[in-house]
Write a protein that holds these residues in place. Sequence first.
Motif, PDB file in Angstrom:
ATOM      1  N   ARG A 188       1.176  -1.448   0.021  1.00  0.00           N
ATOM      2  CA  ARG A 188      -0.137  -0.148   0.073  1.00  0.00           C
ATOM      3  C   ARG A 188       1.153   1.497  -0.205  1.00  0.00           C
ATOM      4  N   SER A 189      -0.144   2.040   0.317  1.00  0.00           N
ATOM      5  CA  SER A 189       1.252   3.518  -0.222  1.00  0.00           C
ATOM      6  C   SER A 189       2.264   3.904   1.239  1.00  0.00           C
ATOM      7  N   GLY A 190       0.946   3.356   1.782  1.00  0.00           N
ATOM      8  CA  GLY A 190       1.886   4.081   3.960  1.00  0.00           C
ATOM      9  C   GLY A 190       3.537   2.830   3.036  1.00  0.00           C
ATOM     10  N   ASN A 191       2.784   1.361   2.822  1.00  0.00           N
ATOM     11  CA  ASN A 191       4.343   1.126   3.278  1.00  0.00           C
ATOM     12  C   ASN A 191       5.284   1.704   2.514  1.00  0.00           C
ATOM     13  N   LEU A 192       5.089   2.354   1.131  1.00  0.00           N
ATOM     14  CA  LEU A 192       6.205   2.715   0.048  1.00  0.00           C
ATOM     15  C   LEU A 192       6.729   4.155   1.141  1.00  0.00           C
ATOM     16  N   LEU A 193       5.582   4.727   1.070  1.00  0.00           N
ATOM     17  CA  LEU A 193       5.947   5.966   2.013  1.00  0.00           C
ATOM     18  C   LEU A 193       7.024   6.075   2.876  1.00  0.00           C
ATOM     19  N   ASP A 194       6.451   4.416   3.885  1.00  0.00           N
ATOM     20  CA  ASP A 194       8.099   4.429   5.118  1.00  0.00           C
ATOM     21  C   ASP A 194       9.258   3.852   4.858  1.00  0.00           C
ATOM     22  N   ALA A 195       9.094   3.356   3.747  1.00  0.00           N
ATOM     23  CA  ALA A 195       9.945   4.010   2.957  1.00  0.00           C
ATOM     24  C   ALA A 195      11.291   4.300   2.811  1.00  0.00           C
ATOM     25  N   ASN A 247      10.439   4.604  -9.532  1.00  0.00           N
ATOM     26  CA  ASN A 247      10.562   3.871 -10.820  1.00  0.00           C
ATOM     27  C   ASN A 247      10.643   5.039 -11.546  1.00  0.00           C
ATOM     28  N   ASP A 248       9.974   6.035 -12.224  1.00  0.00           N
ATOM     29  CA  ASP A 248      10.641   6.616 -12.661  1.00  0.00           C
ATOM     30  C   ASP A 248      10.243   7.893 -12.276  1.00  0.00           C
ATOM     31  N   VAL A 249      10.043   8.367 -11.043  1.00  0.00           N
ATOM     32  CA  VAL A 249       8.950   9.789  -9.902  1.00  0.00           C
ATOM     33  C   VAL A 249      10.762   9.851  -9.402  1.00  0.00           C
ATOM     34  N   ARG A 250      11.126  11.083  -9.455  1.00  0.00           N
ATOM     35  CA  ARG A 250      11.989  11.834  -8.848  1.00  0.00           C
ATOM     36  C   ARG A 250      11.974  11.982  -7.553  1.00  0.00           C
ATOM     37  N   ALA A 251      11.983  11.235  -6.514  1.00  0.00           N
ATOM     38  CA  ALA A 251      11.598  12.246  -5.265  1.00  0.00           C
ATOM     39  C   ALA A 251      11.733  13.465  -4.132  1.00  0.00           C
ATOM     40  N   GLY A 252      10.657  14.520  -4.168  1.00  0.00           N
ATOM     41  CA  GLY A 252      10.541  15.131  -3.653  1.00  0.00           C
ATOM     42  C   GLY A 252      10.749  15.671  -2.263  1.00  0.00           C
ATOM     43  N   ALA A 253      10.296  17.043  -1.880  1.00  0.00           N
ATOM     44  CA  ALA A 253      10.380  17.620  -0.634  1.00  0.00           C
ATOM     45  C   ALA A 253       8.557  16.773  -0.081  1.00  0.00           C
ATOM     46  N   GLY A 254       8.076  17.810  -1.430  1.00  0.00           N
ATOM     47  CA  GLY A 254       6.419  17.344  -1.810  1.00  0.00           C
ATOM     48  C   GLY A 254       5.975  15.687  -1.917  1.00  0.00           C
ATOM     49  N   THR A 255       7.030  14.469  -2.610  1.00  0.00           N
ATOM     50  CA  THR A 255       6.238  13.692  -2.936  1.00  0.00           C
ATOM     51  C   THR A 255       5.476  13.092  -2.253  1.00  0.00           C
ATOM     52  N   TYR A 256       3.634  12.373  -2.392  1.00  0.00           N
ATOM     53  CA  TYR A 256       3.129  11.966  -2.034  1.00  0.00           C
ATOM     54  C   TYR A 256       3.260  10.581  -3.253  1.00  0.00           C
ATOM     55  N   PHE A 257       2.056   9.134  -1.971  1.00  0.00           N
ATOM     56  CA  PHE A 257       1.769   8.554  -2.519  1.00  0.00           C
ATOM     57  C   PHE A 257       0.313   8.068  -1.986  1.00  0.00           C
ATOM     58  N   LEU A 258      -0.524   7.799  -2.715  1.00  0.00           N
ATOM     59  CA  LEU A 258      -1.845   7.736  -3.198  1.00  0.00           C
ATOM     60  C   LEU A 258      -2.029   5.563  -3.587  1.00  0.00           C
ATOM     61  N   GLU A 310       0.843   6.702 -11.446  1.00  0.00           N
ATOM     62  CA  GLU A 310       0.851   5.085 -11.305  1.00  0.00           C
ATOM     63  C   GLU A 310       2.298   4.579 -11.935  1.00  0.00           C
ATOM     64  N   LEU A 311       2.155   3.890 -10.751  1.00  0.00           N
ATOM     65  CA  LEU A 311       3.397   3.020 -10.410  1.00  0.00           C
ATOM     66  C   LEU A 311       2.974   1.689 -10.427  1.00  0.00           C
ATOM     67  N   GLU A 312       4.222   0.717 -11.115  1.00  0.00           N
ATOM     68  CA  GLU A 312       3.511  -0.518 -11.439  1.00  0.00           C
ATOM     69  C   GLU A 312       4.492  -1.640 -10.211  1.00  0.00           C
ATOM     70  N   ALA A 313       4.155  -2.586  -9.777  1.00  0.00           N
ATOM     71  CA  ALA A 313       5.241  -3.923  -9.365  1.00  0.00           C
ATOM     72  C   ALA A 313       6.586  -4.664 -10.732  1.00  0.00           C
ATOM     73  N   PRO A 314       7.512  -4.482  -9.908  1.00  0.00           N
ATOM     74  CA  PRO A 314       8.368  -4.449  -9.009  1.00  0.00           C
ATOM     75  C   PRO A 314       8.414  -2.684  -9.255  1.00  0.00           C
ATOM     76  N   TYR A 315       8.285  -2.789  -7.285  1.00  0.00           N
ATOM     77  CA  TYR A 315       8.729  -0.606  -6.979  1.00  0.00           C
ATOM     78  C   TYR A 315      10.088  -0.556  -6.402  1.00  0.00           C
ATOM     79  N   ILE A 316      11.147  -0.075  -7.444  1.00  0.00           N
ATOM     80  CA  ILE A 316      13.250  -0.481  -7.489  1.00  0.00           C
ATOM     81  C   ILE A 316      12.567   1.025  -7.013  1.00  0.00           C
ATOM     82  N   PHE A 317      13.420   1.699  -5.679  1.00  0.00           N
ATOM     83  CA  PHE A 317      13.946   2.463  -4.774  1.00  0.00           C
ATOM     84  C   PHE A 317      15.754   2.361  -5.431  1.00  0.00           C
ATOM     85  N   LEU A 318      15.930   3.615  -5.622  1.00  0.00           N
ATOM     86  CA  LEU A 318      17.282   3.886  -6.728  1.00  0.00           C
ATOM     87  C   LEU A 318      17.456   5.574  -5.358  1.00  0.00           C
TER      88      LEU A 318
END
Length: 301
Positions: free
Chosen positions: A203-210, A225-236, A248-256
């Motif tokens: 869920r979005s809460g799991n990705l936000l915790d990561a 994935n292909d989204v650059r995280a910033g100070a205002g990044t949010y998950f739904l 939209e994000l598709e599994a597998p979710y990849i954090f760099l």
Amino acid sequence: MSDDNTHDKTHEADDEARETRDEACGETRETRDETRDETRDETREARDEARDQARDEARGEAREAHEEPREVRGEARGRAALFDLLRPRGTRAQLVGGLLSLVLGFAFVAQVQSNKRDTTFSTARQDELVGILSNLSQRSERLRGDLRELETTKGNLERDVEGSTALDEARRRADAYGLLAGTLPAEGPGIEVRIDDPAKAVRSGNLLDALQELRDAGAEVIQINDVRAGAGTYFLDGASGVQADGRELEAPYIFLAIGDPHTMTTALNIPGGVVRTLRNAGAQATITSRARIEIRALRPG
């Protein structure tokens, strides 16, 4: 002789008739007198009752009119007494009592939080405790390094005569702010976190915790994935999966993540942390340390 008898009978009949009339008149007179007396008595009684009732009603109304202001005064006096009791009195004893209550409340909350942390640590294995201690030591060392760097920059600026140091520092800060804002690409050592979700339980809460855990561990630049995280990044949580900043994000979710690989890996593997939570949810997280991570996704300027 016959005429005399007839005359006598006529007199007797007249006498009887007269007596009968007198008796009838007497009875009529007595009935009229009794009726007049009864009517007069009833009228007098009715008049007396009406007078008594009117007098009683007048006395009752006068008594109520006299007692009503007294009740109003009593209510007003009671309301004033209540307001006087409720009015705060800033005495020294109350001030001291308030401060003591505040201190005791803070101590109680701190004790509860400490007990929670103690419970978490008491259930952790030895290698997990060693990892937590190492993570804290590395964070402390990183903060001390930042402090030394700032002190060095301050000394260079104070000794700078021609302004070249200030210009270099301004450029360096501009690059750092560009990386933080997500408007510049970045590369450096870091980790790749791959989250496989065959049961679609993430869920979005799991990705936000990561994301938050990586930031707390010192990650300088992060891409999901292909989204650059910033100070205002949010998950739904969307109908077809998780969204990041409306995409939209598709599994597998990849954090760099660019930063110290060991510190970030340790932070994600702490007891009750991101990896353990994802595993309990049915997902699998794989962490790979890399000497060079390239992040090319940019946030809109």
